[in-house]
Motif scaffolding. Structure first.
Motif, short mmCIF file in Angstrom:
data_model
loop_
_atom_site.label_atom_id
_atom_site.label_comp_id
_atom_site.label_asym_id
_atom_site.label_seq_id
_atom_site.Cartn_x
_atom_site.Cartn_y
_atom_site.Cartn_z
N ASP A 1 0.88 -1.17 0.00
CA ASP A 1 0.00 0.00 0.00
C ASP A 1 0.92 1.22 0.00
N ARG B 1 0.39 4.31 0.33
CA ARG B 1 0.05 5.46 1.18
C ARG B 1 0.90 5.46 2.47
N ARG C 1 -3.99 5.45 7.13
CA ARG C 1 -3.22 5.54 5.88
C ARG C 1 -3.61 6.82 5.21
#
Ligand code: ZN
Length: 246
Positions: free
Chosen positions: A198, A200, A217
């Motif tokens: 991910d 983020r 996030r």
């Protein structure tokens, strides 16, 4: 007290600013190390952190930049980034990194280290089998770690028949999770170079009165920091990996 718990900013000011903007009001920042290495903004990130009430422990990349760790333990890209960072760092920021302890205890209940309580600079706690023996190496109820760049919570429970159990808990985002009575090792993930797929930025908010943590996030414009890394001639692999969060 509301604590912003962050780790592994890795000189990514764009991600750090996104976290600061998203976090809302907080009383203090607890930073788990690796302020520098990989990214293009080592001075800017250290200076931004120092604008806030905060505590910070040293990470392996902080030590490598200071020459306190051999670069032989790093892959070629990390070595290049570390040497580049060494040239960029102002004397004042270098002195700041030199001043960082490897382990801290905050609010009586929380130990803070970069890698693990057993080996604060180098050990990666990725699995319950590694987390379990580490519970014997800190005396507080909870321990915050970074270093793996992946959010994680390890719970240690005294089970019947002397067979103590350590397990990885599921992480829920954007809602408070009660810390509960069991001892935990908690990793907030990485602000500046997430590696859990991910892209983020990852961080958490700790409420020391309610005893809750809230994982979050936050999106940041990856291409903005990638352009700065390109300009600084930092390794291509380090630039592309930010797009994928690995
Ligand atoms: Zn790191």
């Amino acid at each position: 007290m509301r604590c912003l718990v962050i780790s592994d900013i890795h000189a990514n000011l764009t991600a750090f600013e996104a976290v600061l903007a998203d976090a809302g009001k907080f009383d203090v920042i607890w930073c788990l190390g690796d302020m520098v290495g990989y990214g293009p903004d080592p001075n800017e990130c250290i200076e931004r952190l120092r604008e806030f009430p905060h505590v910070c422990v040293a990470g392996n990349h902080d030590w490598a930049v200071l020459g306190q760790l051999s670069l032989e333990d790093f892959n070629v890209d990390a070595q290049r980034a570390s040497l580049w960072t060494r040239q960029q760092l102002t004397p004042d920021n270098r002195a700041y990194l030199e001043s960082l302890p490897v382990k801290l205890v905050e609010e009586e209940k929380f130990t803070l280290v970069h890698g693990s309580p057993r080996q604060p600079i180098w050990e990666y706690i990725l699995y319950p089998s590694v987390a379990k023996p580490n519970f014997a190496h800190f005396s507080t109820h909870f321990c915050f770690v970074g270093h793996t760049h992946a959010p994680a919570i390890f719970r240690y429970r005294e089970a019947e028949h002397d067979s103590n159990v350590c397990e990885l808990l599921e992480i829920y985002y954007s809602r408070p999770m009660l810390l509960g009575n069991d001892r935990l090792i908690i990793n907030p993930g990485s602000v500046g170079q997430p590696r859990d797929g991910d892209a983020r930025a990852s961080y958490l908010i700790l409420d020391t009165e309610a005893l809750t943590i809230e994982y979050r996030r936050v999106y940041y414009p990856v291409e903005v920091i990638q352009a700065r890394m390109d300009e600084a001639n930092l390794p291509v692999r380090l630039i592309t990996r930010l797009s994928y969060g690995w």
